[in-house]
Design a protein around this motif. Structure first.
Motif, PDB file in Angstrom:
ATOM      1  N   VAL A  26      57.618   3.949 -27.820  1.00  0.00           N
ATOM      2  CA  VAL A  26      58.505   4.259 -28.941  1.00  0.00           C
ATOM      3  C   VAL A  26      58.837   5.747 -28.952  1.00  0.00           C
ATOM      4  CG1 VAL A  26      58.690   4.329 -31.457  1.00  0.00           C
ATOM      5  CG2 VAL A  26      57.669   2.343 -30.332  1.00  0.00           C
ATOM      6  N   LEU A  27      57.817   6.575 -28.733  1.00  0.00           N
ATOM      7  CA  LEU A  27      58.040   8.012 -28.696  1.00  0.00           C
ATOM      8  C   LEU A  27      59.014   8.385 -27.574  1.00  0.00           C
ATOM      9  CD1 LEU A  27      54.377   9.258 -29.280  1.00  0.00           C
ATOM     10  CD2 LEU A  27      56.279   9.429 -30.880  1.00  0.00           C
ATOM     11  N   GLY A  28      58.828   7.754 -26.421  1.00  0.00           N
ATOM     12  CA  GLY A  28      59.724   8.021 -25.303  1.00  0.00           C
ATOM     13  C   GLY A  28      61.162   7.661 -25.641  1.00  0.00           C
ATOM     14  N   GLN A  29      61.363   6.531 -26.328  1.00  0.00           N
ATOM     15  CA  GLN A  29      62.710   6.118 -26.720  1.00  0.00           C
ATOM     16  C   GLN A  29      63.315   7.108 -27.704  1.00  0.00           C
ATOM     17  OE1 GLN A  29      64.501   3.308 -25.489  1.00  0.00           O
ATOM     18  NE2 GLN A  29      66.073   4.615 -26.404  1.00  0.00           N
ATOM     19  N   LEU A  30      62.482   7.612 -28.641  1.00  0.00           N
ATOM     20  CA  LEU A  30      62.972   8.597 -29.604  1.00  0.00           C
ATOM     21  C   LEU A  30      63.449   9.862 -28.893  1.00  0.00           C
ATOM     22  CD1 LEU A  30      60.388   8.431 -32.555  1.00  0.00           C
ATOM     23  CD2 LEU A  30      62.673   7.439 -32.442  1.00  0.00           C
ATOM     24  N   VAL A  31      62.671  10.308 -27.920  1.00  0.00           N
ATOM     25  CA  VAL A  31      63.047  11.517 -27.183  1.00  0.00           C
ATOM     26  C   VAL A  31      64.316  11.273 -26.371  1.00  0.00           C
ATOM     27  CG1 VAL A  31      62.342  13.145 -25.398  1.00  0.00           C
ATOM     28  CG2 VAL A  31      60.695  12.400 -27.112  1.00  0.00           C
ATOM     29  N   ASP A  32      64.416  10.108 -25.737  1.00  0.00           N
ATOM     30  CA  ASP A  32      65.628   9.784 -24.972  1.00  0.00           C
ATOM     31  C   ASP A  32      66.856   9.768 -25.883  1.00  0.00           C
ATOM     32  OD1 ASP A  32      64.228   9.611 -22.634  1.00  0.00           O
ATOM     33  OD2 ASP A  32      64.106   7.414 -22.611  1.00  0.00           O
ATOM     34  N   ASP A  33      66.701   9.149 -27.071  1.00  0.00           N
ATOM     35  CA  ASP A  33      67.817   9.108 -28.026  1.00  0.00           C
ATOM     36  C   ASP A  33      68.210  10.518 -28.455  1.00  0.00           C
ATOM     37  OD1 ASP A  33      67.762   6.379 -27.872  1.00  0.00           O
ATOM     38  OD2 ASP A  33      66.826   6.059 -29.835  1.00  0.00           O
ATOM     39  N   THR A  49      76.249  19.700 -36.448  1.00  0.00           N
ATOM     40  CA  THR A  49      75.907  18.381 -35.912  1.00  0.00           C
ATOM     41  C   THR A  49      74.549  18.416 -35.244  1.00  0.00           C
ATOM     42  OG1 THR A  49      78.243  17.830 -35.564  1.00  0.00           O
ATOM     43  CG2 THR A  49      76.617  16.562 -34.306  1.00  0.00           C
ATOM     44  N   ARG A  50      74.277  19.482 -34.494  1.00  0.00           N
ATOM     45  CA  ARG A  50      72.972  19.603 -33.826  1.00  0.00           C
ATOM     46  C   ARG A  50      71.833  19.695 -34.838  1.00  0.00           C
ATOM     47  NH1 ARG A  50      76.204  22.968 -30.569  1.00  0.00           N
ATOM     48  NH2 ARG A  50      75.295  24.918 -31.354  1.00  0.00           N
ATOM     49  N   LYS A  51      72.043  20.409 -35.917  1.00  0.00           N
ATOM     50  CA  LYS A  51      71.008  20.520 -36.948  1.00  0.00           C
ATOM     51  C   LYS A  51      70.708  19.153 -37.568  1.00  0.00           C
ATOM     52  CE  LYS A  51      71.815  25.335 -38.276  1.00  0.00           C
ATOM     53  NZ  LYS A  51      72.275  26.251 -39.358  1.00  0.00           N
ATOM     54  N   ARG A  52      71.749  18.374 -37.819  1.00  0.00           N
ATOM     55  CA  ARG A  52      71.539  17.042 -38.386  1.00  0.00           C
ATOM     56  C   ARG A  52      70.777  16.143 -37.411  1.00  0.00           C
ATOM     57  NH1 ARG A  52      76.668  18.074 -40.712  1.00  0.00           N
ATOM     58  NH2 ARG A  52      77.757  17.166 -38.933  1.00  0.00           N
ATOM     59  N   ILE A  53      71.076  16.287 -36.119  1.00  0.00           N
ATOM     60  CA  ILE A  53      70.384  15.488 -35.102  1.00  0.00           C
ATOM     61  C   ILE A  53      68.909  15.874 -35.033  1.00  0.00           C
ATOM     62  CG2 ILE A  53      70.194  15.070 -32.610  1.00  0.00           C
ATOM     63  CD1 ILE A  53      73.276  15.343 -32.495  1.00  0.00           C
ATOM     64  N   VAL A  54      68.624  17.169 -35.062  1.00  0.00           N
ATOM     65  CA  VAL A  54      67.225  17.627 -35.028  1.00  0.00           C
ATOM     66  C   VAL A  54      66.472  17.121 -36.250  1.00  0.00           C
ATOM     67  CG1 VAL A  54      65.730  19.651 -35.156  1.00  0.00           C
ATOM     68  CG2 VAL A  54      67.678  19.664 -33.612  1.00  0.00           C
ATOM     69  N   ALA A  55      67.087  17.231 -37.427  1.00  0.00           N
ATOM     70  CA  ALA A  55      66.430  16.784 -38.662  1.00  0.00           C
ATOM     71  C   ALA A  55      66.149  15.286 -38.611  1.00  0.00           C
ATOM     72  CB  ALA A  55      67.304  17.120 -39.869  1.00  0.00           C
ATOM     73  N   ARG A  56      67.128  14.526 -38.146  1.00  0.00           N
ATOM     74  CA  ARG A  56      66.954  13.066 -38.074  1.00  0.00           C
ATOM     75  C   ARG A  56      65.859  12.716 -37.068  1.00  0.00           C
ATOM     76  NH1 ARG A  56      66.609   8.508 -40.633  1.00  0.00           N
ATOM     77  NH2 ARG A  56      67.282   6.694 -39.441  1.00  0.00           N
ATOM     78  N   PHE A  57      65.838  13.418 -35.934  1.00  0.00           N
ATOM     79  CA  PHE A  57      64.809  13.156 -34.929  1.00  0.00           C
ATOM     80  C   PHE A  57      63.413  13.426 -35.488  1.00  0.00           C
ATOM     81  CE2 PHE A  57      62.017  15.082 -31.679  1.00  0.00           C
ATOM     82  CZ  PHE A  57      61.798  13.961 -30.889  1.00  0.00           C
TER      83      PHE A  57
END
Length: 218
Positions: A26-33, A49-57
């Motif tokens: 699961v962790l690997g999939q999160l990192v790939d996403d 957009t990058r900030k939103r992606i980091v926060a969501r991750f």
């Protein structure tokens, strides 16, 4: 996030993989996403957009640990909490500490910053405080208390006026079931870090901090 230095003890990824519910796949999939989203054209074009992606991750990563409320200690220093406006359902707590105690602590505890003199320390502290205040001011007033709480270290460890029970999340139905974890926070130990500047700074240095910085900044 320490994605590169995964073995570092501060690595969130390492903490998650070691947790009872941690699943490496699961962790690997999160990192790939995460990698895929950060390399998408919208992300490459726009820092927001990058900030939103980091926060969501990060929030997806935290969820792997399980539980309904996750408490993270010292993940972001106060001048580096730009994600406060992008983290859904999250509260950031910034802790202020007596500037004199901070200086002495850095001299005795930090290999990297222990060489700083008082003027260099003051410049670092002032710069960090200014950045923190800019971030704080960027939060809409109606959201500020929900997103960011500022408290003082000495008041917290001494539990002035029952402060700890008044913190968000401390009250409510679960309060009676909370068991203090003295391995991670023992007030009788932490309170010894209040006033450690006594006998360590000259009268001139104490007066300089008071006049130039203010004990808790200005």
């Amino acid at each position: 996030m320490c994605l590169r230095a995964i073995k570092h003890h501060y690595s969130l990824l390492m903490q998650c993989s070691r947790s009872a519910g941690g699943r490496v796949a699961v962790l690997g999939q999160l990192v790939d996403d995460f990698n895929g989203m950060m390399l998408s054209q919208p992300a490459l074009d726009d820092v927001e957009t990058r900030k939103r992606i980091v926060a969501r991750f990060l929030q997806r990563l935290f969820s792997v640990k399980g539980g309904t409320n996750i408490l993270l200690n010292n993940v972001f220093m106060a001048p580096r909490i730009e994600l406060v406006n992008y983290m859904e359902d999250a509260l950031f707590i910034a802790v202020e500490r007596d500037a004199r105690d901070q200086f002495v602590a850095r001299k005795t505890e930090s290999r990297d910053a222990g060489h700083q003199n008082l003027h260099e320390f003051a410049a670092m502290l002032t710069k960090g405080r200014a950045k923190f205040q800019r971030i704080r001011a960027s939060i809409p007033p109606e959201e500020r208390d929900k997103r960011l709480l500022v408290l003082r270290f000495d008041a917290f460890v001494r539990d002035d006026d029952g402060l700890r029970d008044k913190l968000p999340g401390a009250a409510g139905p679960a309060q009676g079931r909370l068991v203090p974890d003295t391995e991670r926070f023992d007030p009788s130990v932490s309170v010894k870090n209040v006033g450690i500047h006594a006998g360590q700074l000259s009268e001139e240095e104490l007066a300089w901090v008071d006049n130039e910085l203010g004990v808790y900044m200005r």
